[in-house]
Design a protein around this motif. Structure first.
Motif, mmCIF file in Angstrom:
data_model
loop_
_atom_site.group_PDB
_atom_site.id
_atom_site.type_symbol
_atom_site.label_atom_id
_atom_site.label_comp_id
_atom_site.label_asym_id
_atom_site.label_seq_id
_atom_site.Cartn_x
_atom_site.Cartn_y
_atom_site.Cartn_z
ATOM 1 N N LEU A 200 0.855 -1.184 0.000
ATOM 2 C CA LEU A 200 0.000 0.000 0.000
ATOM 3 C C LEU A 200 0.891 1.234 0.000
ATOM 4 C CD1 LEU A 200 -1.545 0.597 3.565
ATOM 5 C CD2 LEU A 200 0.521 -0.702 3.132
ATOM 6 N N PRO A 201 0.352 2.375 -0.441
ATOM 7 C CA PRO A 201 1.188 3.580 -0.463
ATOM 8 C C PRO A 201 1.762 3.865 0.922
ATOM 9 C CG PRO A 201 -0.882 3.954 -1.621
ATOM 10 C CD PRO A 201 -1.017 2.626 -0.928
ATOM 11 N N THR A 202 3.071 4.034 0.983
ATOM 12 C CA THR A 202 3.745 4.246 2.266
ATOM 13 C C THR A 202 4.837 5.292 2.105
ATOM 14 O OG1 THR A 202 3.333 1.961 2.976
ATOM 15 C CG2 THR A 202 5.098 3.154 4.094
ATOM 16 N N LEU A 203 4.816 6.255 3.003
ATOM 17 C CA LEU A 203 5.871 7.250 3.093
ATOM 18 C C LEU A 203 6.675 6.967 4.358
ATOM 19 C CD1 LEU A 203 7.304 9.974 2.448
ATOM 20 C CD2 LEU A 203 5.482 11.099 3.764
ATOM 21 N N LEU A 217 17.946 2.130 9.165
ATOM 22 C CA LEU A 217 16.939 1.229 9.722
ATOM 23 C C LEU A 217 15.557 1.565 9.180
ATOM 24 C CD1 LEU A 217 16.417 -1.089 11.762
ATOM 25 C CD2 LEU A 217 16.044 0.689 13.503
ATOM 26 N N VAL A 218 15.259 2.855 9.108
ATOM 27 C CA VAL A 218 13.966 3.289 8.551
ATOM 28 C C VAL A 218 13.865 2.901 7.077
ATOM 29 C CG1 VAL A 218 12.421 5.250 8.153
ATOM 30 C CG2 VAL A 218 13.881 5.204 10.193
ATOM 31 N N ARG A 219 14.954 3.103 6.345
ATOM 32 C CA ARG A 219 14.965 2.762 4.921
ATOM 33 C C ARG A 219 14.756 1.261 4.706
ATOM 34 N NH1 ARG A 219 17.463 5.697 0.797
ATOM 35 N NH2 ARG A 219 18.744 6.812 2.332
ATOM 36 N N GLU A 220 15.402 0.440 5.526
ATOM 37 C CA GLU A 220 15.236 -1.013 5.417
ATOM 38 C C GLU A 220 13.782 -1.423 5.637
ATOM 39 O OE1 GLU A 220 17.907 -2.636 8.256
ATOM 40 O OE2 GLU A 220 19.716 -2.009 7.161
ATOM 41 N N THR A 221 13.112 -0.768 6.565
ATOM 42 C CA THR A 221 11.694 -1.066 6.804
ATOM 43 C C THR A 221 10.847 -0.640 5.612
ATOM 44 O OG1 THR A 221 11.976 -0.856 9.191
ATOM 45 C CG2 THR A 221 9.738 -0.632 8.336
ATOM 46 N N ALA A 222 11.140 0.531 5.056
ATOM 47 C CA ALA A 222 10.391 0.990 3.882
ATOM 48 C C ALA A 222 10.530 0.007 2.723
ATOM 49 C CB ALA A 222 10.892 2.373 3.462
ATOM 50 N N GLU A 223 11.715 -0.570 2.575
ATOM 51 C CA GLU A 223 11.957 -1.488 1.466
ATOM 52 C C GLU A 223 11.177 -2.799 1.602
ATOM 53 O OE1 GLU A 223 16.185 -1.755 1.490
ATOM 54 O OE2 GLU A 223 16.464 0.122 0.364
ATOM 55 N N LEU A 224 10.635 -3.061 2.775
ATOM 56 C CA LEU A 224 9.808 -4.256 2.958
ATOM 57 C C LEU A 224 8.438 -4.110 2.293
ATOM 58 C CD1 LEU A 224 10.407 -4.990 6.769
ATOM 59 C CD2 LEU A 224 11.431 -6.212 4.838
ATOM 60 N N ILE A 225 8.017 -2.873 2.063
ATOM 61 C CA ILE A 225 6.643 -2.593 1.635
ATOM 62 C C ILE A 225 6.611 -2.166 0.175
ATOM 63 C CG2 ILE A 225 4.582 -1.210 2.081
ATOM 64 C CD1 ILE A 225 5.620 -0.782 4.940
ATOM 65 N N GLY A 227 5.419 -0.253 -2.885
ATOM 66 C CA GLY A 227 4.749 1.034 -3.025
ATOM 67 C C GLY A 227 5.249 2.079 -2.049
ATOM 68 N N SER A 228 6.384 1.825 -1.391
ATOM 69 C CA SER A 228 6.882 2.775 -0.405
ATOM 70 C C SER A 228 7.835 3.781 -1.031
ATOM 71 C CB SER A 228 7.587 2.037 0.730
ATOM 72 O OG SER A 228 8.809 1.483 0.257
ATOM 73 N N ARG A 229 7.992 4.895 -0.338
ATOM 74 C CA ARG A 229 9.003 5.889 -0.694
ATOM 75 C C ARG A 229 9.675 6.360 0.602
ATOM 76 N NH1 ARG A 229 4.692 9.834 -3.296
ATOM 77 N NH2 ARG A 229 3.801 7.793 -3.693
ATOM 78 N N PHE A 230 10.879 6.905 0.470
ATOM 79 C CA PHE A 230 11.680 7.264 1.638
ATOM 80 C C PHE A 230 12.107 8.725 1.544
ATOM 81 C CE2 PHE A 230 15.916 7.815 3.529
ATOM 82 C CZ PHE A 230 15.708 7.363 4.824
ATOM 83 N N HIS A 231 12.045 9.424 2.678
ATOM 84 C CA HIS A 231 12.504 10.818 2.705
ATOM 85 C C HIS A 231 13.349 11.048 3.950
ATOM 86 C CE1 HIS A 231 12.417 15.139 1.836
ATOM 87 N NE2 HIS A 231 12.358 15.294 3.148
ATOM 88 N N LEU A 232 14.521 11.620 3.763
ATOM 89 C CA LEU A 232 15.427 11.942 4.862
ATOM 90 C C LEU A 232 15.342 13.431 5.170
ATOM 91 C CD1 LEU A 232 17.730 11.066 6.795
ATOM 92 C CD2 LEU A 232 19.324 11.696 4.962
ATOM 93 N N ILE A 233 15.059 13.750 6.433
ATOM 94 C CA ILE A 233 15.060 15.143 6.891
ATOM 95 C C ILE A 233 16.401 15.406 7.571
ATOM 96 C CG2 ILE A 233 13.975 16.828 8.424
ATOM 97 C CD1 ILE A 233 11.317 15.520 7.911
ATOM 98 N N ARG A 234 17.198 16.236 6.963
ATOM 99 C CA ARG A 234 18.543 16.496 7.469
ATOM 100 C C ARG A 234 18.504 17.472 8.652
ATOM 101 N NH1 ARG A 234 22.083 14.063 4.384
ATOM 102 N NH2 ARG A 234 21.502 13.497 2.229
ATOM 103 N N GLY A 235 19.404 17.240 9.597
ATOM 104 C CA GLY A 235 19.502 18.134 10.740
ATOM 105 C C GLY A 235 18.469 17.902 11.816
ATOM 106 N N ALA A 236 17.748 16.776 11.742
ATOM 107 C CA ALA A 236 16.715 16.471 12.737
ATOM 108 C C ALA A 236 16.996 15.122 13.369
ATOM 109 C CB ALA A 236 15.330 16.470 12.088
ATOM 110 N N GLY A 237 16.553 14.964 14.606
ATOM 111 C CA GLY A 237 16.718 13.714 15.317
ATOM 112 C C GLY A 237 15.510 12.805 15.183
#
Length: 262
Positions: A200-203, A217-225, A227-237
């Motif tokens: 299903l659509p996943t961000l 770790l977040v990217r690896e989880t996204a790759e399980l699904i 229809g997923s896409r991944f976005h990195l927010i720089r400078g944030a925890g």
């Protein structure tokens, strides 16, 4: 103040936007309440039905005796959404909220049409790590883990601001039983297999300075699904919705438009 009465559990929640709009449900991280989303909600299309809630043991919701299971947290979300007659929602979960999101999507695709998995994974940490944290809190309270938690939650620059005081206070004022109960739920959760069956659509959103769920770790989880896409927010925890709310809202808003939710 809005309270959803589930008989054995009272869920504190808030709705913003249009009560007749397409629903977006927000689930908070460990140690926070629904104020986590205060900076993001006003930046999203107000034509949406924007729902956020305090999970059990947190905020103003009931705090049953622990330990909790992930199944119970997923059932809470399921029952809460049924009580509010929510269907075809986008469910946005951060940290433990992202685990709840995955479990709910596996169980109730009639409720969930798309996912936002923020700063989370299909499996977070190890059982031993979470048991050690529970032991520390049992001995010294949440105060004993507050400073290292702030280092994982926020970037160095944010930790130098006065706002850090508010987030530290939010963490330490959560019910100890509720915090430890949710730690136990995370300790016993491995969703790699069920999540890998989702399509299903996943961000997926990660923070470059996240000390709890690093970007890989977040990217690896996204790759399980599919229809997923991944976005990195720089400078944030670990809580980019707090540190970078404008970017967070922009990325989330674009995802909602692209999936036809707006």
């Amino acid at each position: 103040m809005q309270i959803c009465d589930l008989d054995d559990l009272k869920i504190h929640y808030r709705e913003d936007g249009d009560p007749n709009g397409a629903p977006v449900v927000f689930a908070n991280s460990l140690g926070t309440d629904l104020r986590l989303w205060d900076k993001v909600i006003p930046l999203l299309p107000q034509s949406l039905r924007l729902i956020r809630y305090d999970k059990r043991g947190h905020g103003l919701s009931s705090c049953p005796p622990g330990p909790y299971s992930m199944g119970s947290l997923v059932r809470d979300a399921e029952r809460f959404m049924d009580a509010l007659n929510v269907r075809d929602a986008v469910f946005a979960g951060i940290s433990i909220g992202g685990l709840i999101a995955q479990g709910l999507a596996v169980k109730r695709l009639d409720q969930i049409r798309a996912l936002v998995l923020s700063n989370t994974a299909a499996k977070i940490g190890t059982t031993e790590m979470w048991n050690q944290r529970i032991a520390l809190i049992r001995a010294g309270g949440i105060e004993s883990i507050a400073d290292p938690t702030m280092e994982r939650w926020f970037s160095k620059s944010f930790r130098a601001t006065a706002e850090l005081h508010g987030w530290r206070a939010m963490l330490t004022r959560q019910p100890v039983e509720g915090y430890m109960g949710c730690c136990a739920a995370i300790a016993g959760t491995d969703l790699i297999t069920p999540t890998s069956g989702l399509a299903l659509p996943t961000l997926a959103i990660a923070g470059s300075e996240d000390g709890s769920t690093p970007p890989d770790l977040v990217r690896e989880t996204a790759e399980l699904i599919k229809g997923s896409r991944f976005h990195l927010i720089r400078g944030a925890g670990h809580l980019p919705c707090v540190e970078k709310p404008e970017e967070y809202a922009r990325v989330l808003g674009n995802f909602l438009k692209e999936t036809g939710h707006v």
